[in-house]
Design an enzyme around this catalytic site. Structure first.
Site, PDB file in Angstrom:
ATOM      1  N   GLU A 251      -2.743   3.124   2.464  1.00  0.00           N
ATOM      2  CA  GLU A 251      -2.400   3.891   0.996  1.00  0.00           C
ATOM      3  C   GLU A 251      -2.576   5.209   1.245  1.00  0.00           C
ATOM      4  OE1 GLU A 251      -3.911   2.127  -2.619  1.00  0.00           O
ATOM      5  OE2 GLU A 251      -3.956   4.022  -3.613  1.00  0.00           O
TER       6      GLU A 251
ATOM      7  N   HIS B 255      -6.665   4.630   5.808  1.00  0.00           N
ATOM      8  CA  HIS B 255      -6.322   3.855   5.167  1.00  0.00           C
ATOM      9  C   HIS B 255      -4.889   4.011   4.695  1.00  0.00           C
ATOM     10  CE1 HIS B 255      -5.471   0.965   1.568  1.00  0.00           C
ATOM     11  NE2 HIS B 255      -6.769   0.344   1.959  1.00  0.00           N
TER      12      HIS B 255
ATOM     13  N   ASN C  49     -10.486  -2.886  -1.670  1.00  0.00           N
ATOM     14  CA  ASN C  49     -11.170  -3.466  -2.970  1.00  0.00           C
ATOM     15  C   ASN C  49     -12.118  -4.456  -2.676  1.00  0.00           C
ATOM     16  OD1 ASN C  49      -9.650  -6.018  -3.855  1.00  0.00           O
ATOM     17  ND2 ASN C  49      -8.244  -4.971  -2.763  1.00  0.00           N
TER      18      ASN C  49
ATOM     19  N   SER D 278      -9.776  -4.987   3.518  1.00  0.00           N
ATOM     20  CA  SER D 278      -9.324  -4.821   2.319  1.00  0.00           C
ATOM     21  C   SER D 278     -10.517  -3.743   1.502  1.00  0.00           C
ATOM     22  CB  SER D 278      -9.469  -6.329   1.717  1.00  0.00           C
ATOM     23  OG  SER D 278      -9.409  -6.363   0.100  1.00  0.00           O
TER      24      SER D 278
ATOM     25  N   CYS E  76       3.173  -1.384  -4.420  1.00  0.00           N
ATOM     26  CA  CYS E  76       2.829  -1.694  -5.848  1.00  0.00           C
ATOM     27  C   CYS E  76       3.254  -0.234  -6.576  1.00  0.00           C
ATOM     28  CB  CYS E  76       1.317  -1.829  -5.982  1.00  0.00           C
ATOM     29  SG  CYS E  76       0.763  -1.957  -7.653  1.00  0.00           S
TER      30      CYS E  76
ATOM     31  N   SER F  82      -6.239  -9.212  -2.948  1.00  0.00           N
ATOM     32  CA  SER F  82      -5.528  -9.699  -2.054  1.00  0.00           C
ATOM     33  C   SER F  82      -5.739 -10.982  -1.569  1.00  0.00           C
ATOM     34  CB  SER F  82      -5.408  -8.805  -0.794  1.00  0.00           C
ATOM     35  OG  SER F  82      -6.692  -8.160  -0.601  1.00  0.00           O
TER      36      SER F  82
ATOM     37  N   THR G   3      -6.291   3.844  -4.943  1.00  0.00           N
ATOM     38  CA  THR G   3      -6.246   2.928  -6.224  1.00  0.00           C
ATOM     39  C   THR G   3      -7.435   2.002  -6.163  1.00  0.00           C
ATOM     40  OG1 THR G   3      -4.905   1.148  -5.160  1.00  0.00           O
ATOM     41  CG2 THR G   3      -3.981   3.012  -6.608  1.00  0.00           C
TER      42      THR G   3
ATOM     43  N   HIS H 124       0.911  -1.257  -0.034  1.00  0.00           N
ATOM     44  CA  HIS H 124      -0.186   0.114   0.031  1.00  0.00           C
ATOM     45  C   HIS H 124       0.777   1.179  -0.004  1.00  0.00           C
ATOM     46  CE1 HIS H 124      -1.916  -3.324   2.083  1.00  0.00           C
ATOM     47  NE2 HIS H 124      -3.020  -3.152   1.224  1.00  0.00           N
TER      48      HIS H 124
HETATM   49  C1  2E4 Z   1      -2.082  -2.271  -2.539  1.00  0.00           C
HETATM   50  C2  2E4 Z   1      -2.703  -1.277  -3.083  1.00  0.00           C
HETATM   51  O1  2E4 Z   1      -6.138  -1.137  -0.623  1.00  0.00           O
HETATM   52  P1  2E4 Z   1      -6.883  -2.329  -0.305  1.00  0.00           P
HETATM   53  O2  2E4 Z   1      -7.402  -2.251   1.149  1.00  0.00           O
HETATM   54  O3  2E4 Z   1      -7.846  -2.752  -1.021  1.00  0.00           O
HETATM   55  O4  2E4 Z   1      -5.601  -3.561  -0.283  1.00  0.00           O
HETATM   56  P2  2E4 Z   1      -5.355  -5.074  -0.376  1.00  0.00           P
HETATM   57  O5  2E4 Z   1      -4.341  -5.517   0.203  1.00  0.00           O
HETATM   58  O6  2E4 Z   1      -6.734  -5.694  -0.104  1.00  0.00           O
HETATM   59  O7  2E4 Z   1      -5.357  -5.285  -2.038  1.00  0.00           O
HETATM   60  C3  2E4 Z   1      -4.383  -5.205  -2.691  1.00  0.00           C
HETATM   61  C4  2E4 Z   1      -3.529  -3.973  -2.856  1.00  0.00           C
HETATM   62  C5  2E4 Z   1      -2.542  -3.489  -2.228  1.00  0.00           C
HETATM   63  C6  2E4 Z   1      -4.480  -3.026  -3.250  1.00  0.00           C
HETATM   64  N1  2E4 Z   1      -3.982  -1.692  -3.647  1.00  0.00           N
HETATM   65 FE1  SF4 Z   2      -1.443  -2.410  -7.435  1.00  0.00          FE
HETATM   66 FE2  SF4 Z   2      -3.835  -2.166  -8.121  1.00  0.00          FE
HETATM   67 FE3  SF4 Z   2      -2.987  -4.525  -7.274  1.00  0.00          FE
HETATM   68 FE4  SF4 Z   2      -3.527  -2.486  -5.825  1.00  0.00          FE
HETATM   69  S1  SF4 Z   2      -5.065  -3.348  -6.558  1.00  0.00           S
HETATM   70  S2  SF4 Z   2      -1.622  -3.786  -5.462  1.00  0.00           S
HETATM   71  S3  SF4 Z   2      -2.727  -0.749  -6.998  1.00  0.00           S
HETATM   72  S4  SF4 Z   2      -2.390  -3.865  -9.278  1.00  0.00           S
END
Ligand code: 2E4
Ligand code: SF4
Length: 332
Positions: free
Chosen positions: A142, A140, A240, A238, A112, A283, A180, A90
């Protein structure tokens, strides 16, 4: 007489039952790289390898790496002087890099590259003296990392409701950036609201919501809109993954639940359900999705049909500092 065996009597809903599986789902290029980074670091340097924050937001991934000798810490003051520490996918702010240097830590940056790109955009807009509106969720990691690139220029906007309260130095010098992993539709609504207040708003040079986030949302919209039940595999923190359940409901799914694994499914969710759609966050290891499909199969649902809505082939090279050490050890 021929034995025709016991007739199979299907209940009406069983005859119509269907399971659809989103494709793409699960690991993105950034997660794959981050998890392999920790694995390779453990192989190369031997345990313990420290990791600042969860390498990705998935409790099973973290538990598995912990088993192998990774030590997850919240902050760098928990890492012994001179030890090796991996930064999570992140991203981290420049202040964290400085702190690592002060403590003589050996760092491996698994941020990333698509998050790093947003950091570059933040620095660029800040050096041109823009006020930067960062769309994202407070707290968060990030957001903390990106905001830390130019704290005096960046303010957080969590959604359209925040827009009325924004104050800027010059309404003609405002730019926006985003986390992101946000909902594409919600972010567009926020940007529209910002632009209504600041018509000369500057956009990021390219999408900040990454390809993996966008593809997974499109996929669940496609197979979620007419689903009786959507199951999203992913951890509660998470971003996403949480967005995928929201997007499914927005698209028309009758119900959508996020779970860490099949053990969290409530059997009552299946009552009267015919169409089930399954996906997972960026993830999430696919073994956890297989566990969900097995759970459904054991309760009379048919094999899943994968529905392909995008192809993904992006792969990121490992962090250069790790590649250098692997080469020096004759392992790359
Ligand atoms: C880095 C950036 O950001 P989120 O909470 O969705 O992170 P997660 O670790 O679940 O997914 C991978 C990731 C890592 C996504 N964006
Ligand atoms: Fe990278 Fe997108 Fe995966 Fe986040 S979700 S780690 S920004 S590719």
């Amino acid at each position: 007489m021929t034995d025709l065996g016991t007739p199979i009597v299907l209940r009406p809903e069983e005859a119509e039952r269907a399971v659809r599986l989103a494709a793409p789902r699960g690991y993105c290029a950034g997660v794959d790289r981050a998890v392999i980074t920790v694995e390779q670091a453990l192989d190369l340097y031997g345990p313990p390898v420290y990791v600042r924050k969860q390498i990705v937001h998935n409790k099973h991934v973290v538990a598995d790496l912990e088993q192998r000798g990774a030590v997850f810490v919240e902050e760098l003051d928990e890492v012994p002087e001179g030890a090796t520490v991996v930064f999570s996918a992140h991203g981290v702010s420049p202040a964290v890099h400085d702190q690592a240097a002060e403590r003589s830590l050996k760092t491996i940056d698994a941020t990333c590259p698509l998050v790093t790109k947003v950091h570059h955009e933040a620095r660029r807009f800040a050096s041109d003296d823009y006020d930067i509106l960062l769309i994202g969720h407070e707290g968060h990691e990030e957001v903390e990392g990106t905001a830390g690139e130019a704290p005096e220029h960046i303010q957080l906007v969590q959604g359209p409701d925040d827009v009325a309260g924004i104050t800027v130095r010059d309404p003609d010098k405002v730019a926006w950036l985003s986390q992101t992993t946000l909902s594409v539709d919600e972010t567009l609504a926020t940007v529209d609201a910002i632009r209504a207040r600041f018509p000369n708003l500057l956009d990021p040079p390219s999408d900040d919501i990454c390809y993996a986030t966008q593809n997974r949302q499109l996929a669940i919209k496609e197979i979620g809109q007419d689903a009786d039940l959507v199951i999203v595999v992913g951890s509660a923190n998470s971003s996403n993954s949480v967005r995928l359940a929201e997007v499914a409901l927005e698209a028309g799914a009758k119900a959508a639940y996020r779970i860490d694994d099949a053990g969290e499914i409530d059997e009552a969710w299946l009552d009267g359900v015919e169409k089930v759609s399954v996906t997972s966050g960026a993830s999430v290891p696919d073994s956890l999705v297989v566990g969900v499909l097995d759970y459904l199969a054991a309760r009379g649902f048919p094999d899943a049909t994968a529905v392909h809505t995008a192809e993904e082939s992006l792969i990121f090279a490992l962090p250069p500092e790790l590649r250098r050490d692997l080469r020096a050890a004759g392992k790359a």
